[in-house]
Design a protein around this motif. Structure first.
Motif, PDB file in Angstrom:
ATOM      1  N   HIS A   1       0.871  -1.181   0.000  1.00 40.28           N
ATOM      2  CA  HIS A   1       0.000   0.000   0.000  1.00 40.28           C
ATOM      3  C   HIS A   1       0.906   1.228   0.000  1.00 40.28           C
ATOM      4  O   HIS A   1       1.957   1.230   0.664  1.00 40.28           O
ATOM      5  N   PRO A   2       0.560   2.280  -0.746  1.00 42.93           N
ATOM      6  CA  PRO A   2       1.416   3.473  -0.770  1.00 42.93           C
ATOM      7  C   PRO A   2       1.698   4.062   0.609  1.00 42.93           C
ATOM      8  O   PRO A   2       2.759   4.675   0.818  1.00 42.93           O
ATOM      9  N   GLN A   3       0.775   3.885   1.573  1.00 46.42           N
ATOM     10  CA  GLN A   3       1.010   4.416   2.913  1.00 46.42           C
ATOM     11  C   GLN A   3       2.209   3.764   3.591  1.00 46.42           C
ATOM     12  O   GLN A   3       2.753   4.302   4.565  1.00 46.42           O
ATOM     13  N   GLU A   4       2.638   2.597   3.098  1.00 46.43           N
ATOM     14  CA  GLU A   4       3.793   1.911   3.688  1.00 46.43           C
ATOM     15  C   GLU A   4       5.121   2.485   3.213  1.00 46.43           C
ATOM     16  O   GLU A   4       6.178   2.036   3.664  1.00 46.43           O
ATOM     17  N   LEU A   5       5.090   3.481   2.330  1.00 42.34           N
ATOM     18  CA  LEU A   5       6.335   4.031   1.794  1.00 42.34           C
ATOM     19  C   LEU A   5       7.162   4.736   2.869  1.00 42.34           C
ATOM     20  O   LEU A   5       8.370   4.935   2.687  1.00 42.34           O
ATOM     21  N   TYR A   6       6.552   5.113   3.985  1.00 45.05           N
ATOM     22  CA  TYR A   6       7.316   5.791   5.037  1.00 45.05           C
ATOM     23  C   TYR A   6       8.403   4.886   5.599  1.00 45.05           C
ATOM     24  O   TYR A   6       9.384   5.353   6.195  1.00 45.05           O
TER      25      TYR A   6
ATOM     26  N   ARG B   1      -7.250   5.004  -6.483  1.00 42.08           N
ATOM     27  CA  ARG B   1      -7.784   3.648  -6.676  1.00 42.08           C
ATOM     28  C   ARG B   1      -9.301   3.753  -6.571  1.00 42.08           C
ATOM     29  O   ARG B   1      -9.828   4.067  -5.498  1.00 42.08           O
ATOM     30  N   ALA B   2      -9.975   3.516  -7.716  1.00 43.52           N
ATOM     31  CA  ALA B   2     -11.422   3.726  -7.772  1.00 43.52           C
ATOM     32  C   ALA B   2     -11.712   5.181  -7.376  1.00 43.52           C
ATOM     33  O   ALA B   2     -11.214   6.108  -7.994  1.00 43.52           O
ATOM     34  N   GLU B   3     -12.487   5.389  -6.306  1.00 47.04           N
ATOM     35  CA  GLU B   3     -12.816   6.748  -5.871  1.00 47.04           C
ATOM     36  C   GLU B   3     -11.890   7.250  -4.758  1.00 47.04           C
ATOM     37  O   GLU B   3     -12.072   8.335  -4.228  1.00 47.04           O
ATOM     38  N   GLU B   4     -10.890   6.449  -4.422  1.00 47.81           N
ATOM     39  CA  GLU B   4      -9.984   6.794  -3.314  1.00 47.81           C
ATOM     40  C   GLU B   4      -8.762   7.550  -3.835  1.00 47.81           C
ATOM     41  O   GLU B   4      -8.166   7.177  -4.849  1.00 47.81           O
ATOM     42  N   PHE B   5      -8.373   8.604  -3.130  1.00 53.09           N
ATOM     43  CA  PHE B   5      -7.202   9.398  -3.483  1.00 53.09           C
ATOM     44  C   PHE B   5      -6.325   9.588  -2.255  1.00 53.09           C
ATOM     45  O   PHE B   5      -6.827   9.911  -1.174  1.00 53.09           O
ATOM     46  N   ILE B   6      -5.016   9.385  -2.404  1.00 46.93           N
ATOM     47  CA  ILE B   6      -4.104   9.623  -1.284  1.00 46.93           C
ATOM     48  C   ILE B   6      -2.861  10.354  -1.789  1.00 46.93           C
ATOM     49  O   ILE B   6      -2.458  10.220  -2.938  1.00 46.93           O
ATOM     50  N   SER B   7      -2.286  11.161  -0.906  1.00 49.52           N
ATOM     51  CA  SER B   7      -1.019  11.831  -1.159  1.00 49.52           C
ATOM     52  C   SER B   7      -0.067  11.424  -0.048  1.00 49.52           C
ATOM     53  O   SER B   7      -0.374  11.615   1.139  1.00 49.52           O
ATOM     54  N   VAL B   8       1.075  10.862  -0.413  1.00 51.28           N
ATOM     55  CA  VAL B   8       2.013  10.315   0.561  1.00 51.28           C
ATOM     56  C   VAL B   8       3.278  11.162   0.586  1.00 51.28           C
ATOM     57  O   VAL B   8       3.897  11.404  -0.456  1.00 51.28           O
ATOM     58  N   LYS B   9       3.657  11.638   1.756  1.00 50.40           N
ATOM     59  CA  LYS B   9       4.921  12.373   1.933  1.00 50.40           C
ATOM     60  C   LYS B   9       6.026  11.337   2.122  1.00 50.40           C
ATOM     61  O   LYS B   9       5.986  10.535   3.047  1.00 50.40           O
ATOM     62  N   VAL B  10       7.004  11.352   1.205  1.00 47.41           N
ATOM     63  CA  VAL B  10       8.078  10.357   1.250  1.00 47.41           C
ATOM     64  C   VAL B  10       9.400  11.027   1.607  1.00 47.41           C
ATOM     65  O   VAL B  10       9.551  12.246   1.527  1.00 47.41           O
ATOM     66  N   LYS B  11      10.361  10.209   1.979  1.00 48.68           N
ATOM     67  CA  LYS B  11      11.699  10.719   2.266  1.00 48.68           C
ATOM     68  C   LYS B  11      12.722   9.647   1.934  1.00 48.68           C
ATOM     69  O   LYS B  11      12.405   8.452   1.851  1.00 48.68           O
ATOM     70  N   GLY B  12      13.953  10.090   1.731  1.00 45.80           N
ATOM     71  CA  GLY B  12      15.030   9.170   1.412  1.00 45.80           C
ATOM     72  C   GLY B  12      16.359   9.876   1.479  1.00 45.80           C
ATOM     73  O   GLY B  12      16.438  11.076   1.769  1.00 45.80           O
ATOM     74  N   ASP B  13      17.424   9.124   1.190  1.00 47.79           N
ATOM     75  CA  ASP B  13      18.766   9.687   1.328  1.00 47.79           C
ATOM     76  C   ASP B  13      19.340  10.217   0.018  1.00 47.79           C
ATOM     77  O   ASP B  13      20.493  10.625  -0.043  1.00 47.79           O
ATOM     78  N   ARG B  14      18.521  10.236  -1.077  1.00 46.94           N
ATOM     79  CA  ARG B  14      19.035  10.692  -2.365  1.00 46.94           C
ATOM     80  C   ARG B  14      17.986  11.535  -3.105  1.00 46.94           C
ATOM     81  O   ARG B  14      16.836  11.132  -3.218  1.00 46.94           O
TER      82      ARG B  14
ATOM     83  N   LEU C   1      10.634  -3.516 -10.949  1.00 46.95           N
ATOM     84  CA  LEU C   1       9.340  -4.146 -10.739  1.00 46.95           C
ATOM     85  C   LEU C   1       8.323  -3.078 -10.343  1.00 46.95           C
ATOM     86  O   LEU C   1       8.639  -2.185  -9.549  1.00 46.95           O
ATOM     87  N   GLN C   2       7.126  -3.147 -10.893  1.00 47.86           N
ATOM     88  CA  GLN C   2       6.072  -2.206 -10.502  1.00 47.86           C
ATOM     89  C   GLN C   2       5.524  -2.606  -9.143  1.00 47.86           C
ATOM     90  O   GLN C   2       5.233  -3.765  -8.888  1.00 47.86           O
ATOM     91  N   LEU C   3       5.367  -1.612  -8.270  1.00 45.61           N
ATOM     92  CA  LEU C   3       4.856  -1.838  -6.924  1.00 45.61           C
ATOM     93  C   LEU C   3       3.433  -1.284  -6.811  1.00 45.61           C
ATOM     94  O   LEU C   3       3.061  -0.339  -7.510  1.00 45.61           O
ATOM     95  N   CYS C   4       2.661  -1.864  -5.905  1.00 45.69           N
ATOM     96  CA  CYS C   4       1.273  -1.426  -5.675  1.00 45.69           C
ATOM     97  C   CYS C   4       0.527  -1.245  -7.003  1.00 45.69           C
ATOM     98  O   CYS C   4      -0.035  -0.161  -7.282  1.00 45.69           O
ATOM     99  N   PRO C   5       0.499  -2.279  -7.861  1.00 44.09           N
ATOM    100  CA  PRO C   5      -0.098  -2.112  -9.198  1.00 44.09           C
ATOM    101  C   PRO C   5      -1.594  -1.848  -9.190  1.00 44.09           C
ATOM    102  O   PRO C   5      -2.150  -1.425 -10.206  1.00 44.09           O
ATOM    103  N   ASP C   6      -2.269  -2.088  -8.047  1.00 40.92           N
ATOM    104  CA  ASP C   6      -3.702  -1.804  -7.982  1.00 40.92           C
ATOM    105  C   ASP C   6      -3.983  -0.314  -7.756  1.00 40.92           C
ATOM    106  O   ASP C   6      -5.145   0.111  -7.769  1.00 40.92           O
TER     107      ASP C   6
END
Length: 300
Positions: free
Chosen positions: A182-187, A208-221, A257-262
């Motif tokens: 799930h995109p929320q697991e990107l943290y 996804r369908a009628e659902e919309f999310i915005s995920v704040k991500v972070k990383g070292d690059r 590899l594509q992740l969270c393809p749904d």
């Protein structure tokens, strides 16, 4: 002979799109006919060209090597056809283009080589950068960019309006850190971000369908070069959120590899931009037709 040529065309199209059904629709064939073409080639060569799964195809090592020769062969055939058709009306002139770094280097450059081979009197000048080009002030004939054009006065000709962004990572990264479902697991993951004009694109949006999310991500690059982000992803350094066009070959070859393809990524339509419709010359029209023919299409 004609069937053998069509088999090569089907193989190249399948390698680009990773989906036999979409290739069949585009070529007005049945899925059984496209599958039979791949099987004939594999039987003739005595080697498998694709690794098949229930959801997709990806090239084998033999398939990757064979693809290079097939693309060159088809380009040479296109050159011959174009020379015969053009006759005395050969296209000529200079083309000044501004292209995004990743798309330009890894996908558009080989297509431009094919166009130049078909039209040897054309001269090419490239600006390769992800930074926005001021088409009115800089000496360019046209700009190719993702996203809706910022200036409504520009002439925007669609190349791949259906293109989107894809969450992706290398098999090595997934083996070490697991697959987010799930995109929320990107943290929990190291996310590789792109930066433009000092703005880091670290809010990744999905639907996804009628659902919309915005995920704040972070990383070292973080990089202001899309090609660098792609290289980090292939090296297994983290998860990227890339244009599907940029990574079509990497997905087909299994490098990514594509992740969270749904979940559907953000729209990333590709446009050819001109400052004025009067600059839509026969040369630029021919280039657009060439790109429309050979750019990978989004798998359905």
């Amino acid at each position: 002979m004609l069937r053998a040529l069509q088999d090569l065309q089907i193989f190249v199209a399948t390698a680009r799109q990773g989906n036999l059904s979409s290739v069949a629709r585009a070529m007005n064939l049945t899925p059984a006919a496209t599958s039979a073409a791949i099987k004939r080639l594999e039987l003739q060569l005595g080697a498998p060209l694709f690794v098949r799964s229930t959801r997709s195809l990806r090239l084998t090592k033999d398939g990757e090597h064979y693809l290079q020769y097939c693309e060159q062969a088809l380009l040479q055939l296109e050159l011959g056809e174009n020379l015969l058709r053009s006759g005395r009306e050969a296209l000529q002139g200079k083309l000044h283009l501004s292209l995004p770094s990743d798309l330009g280097r890894n996908l558009l450059a080989p297509l431009l080589d094919g166009f130049m081979a078909a039209h040897p009197q054309v001269e090419l000048r490239l600006q390769m950068s992800d930074h926005l080009t001021n088409i009115y002030r800089q000496p360019v004939d046209l700009v190719i960019r993702y996203g809706q054009p910022p200036d409504s006065a520009l002439i925007a000709l669609p190349l791949r309006p259906e293109n989107d962004r894809v969450l992706c990572a290398a098999p090595d990264y997934i083996a070490r850190y697991g697959t987010p479902t799930h995109p929320q697991e990107l943290y929990r993951h190291n996310c590789l971000c792109f930066m433009l004009a000092d703005t880091v694109h670290d809010h990744w949006r999905f639907t996804r369908a009628e659902e919309f999310i915005s995920v704040k991500v972070k990383g070292d690059r973080v990089a202001d070069d899309g090609d660098m982000v792609r290289r980090w992803a292939i090296a297994g350094d983290g998860i990227a959120y890339k244009s599907r066009l940029d990574i079509t070959a990497d997905l087909a070859a299994g490098r990514l590899l594509q992740l969270c393809p749904d979940w559907q990524g953000e729209a990333a339509p590709l446009y050819m931009l001109l400052p004025d419709r009067r600059q839509l010359t026969p040369l630029i029209k021919a280039l657009r037709s060439h790109l429309l023919q050979y750019l990978p299409q989004r798998p359905v």
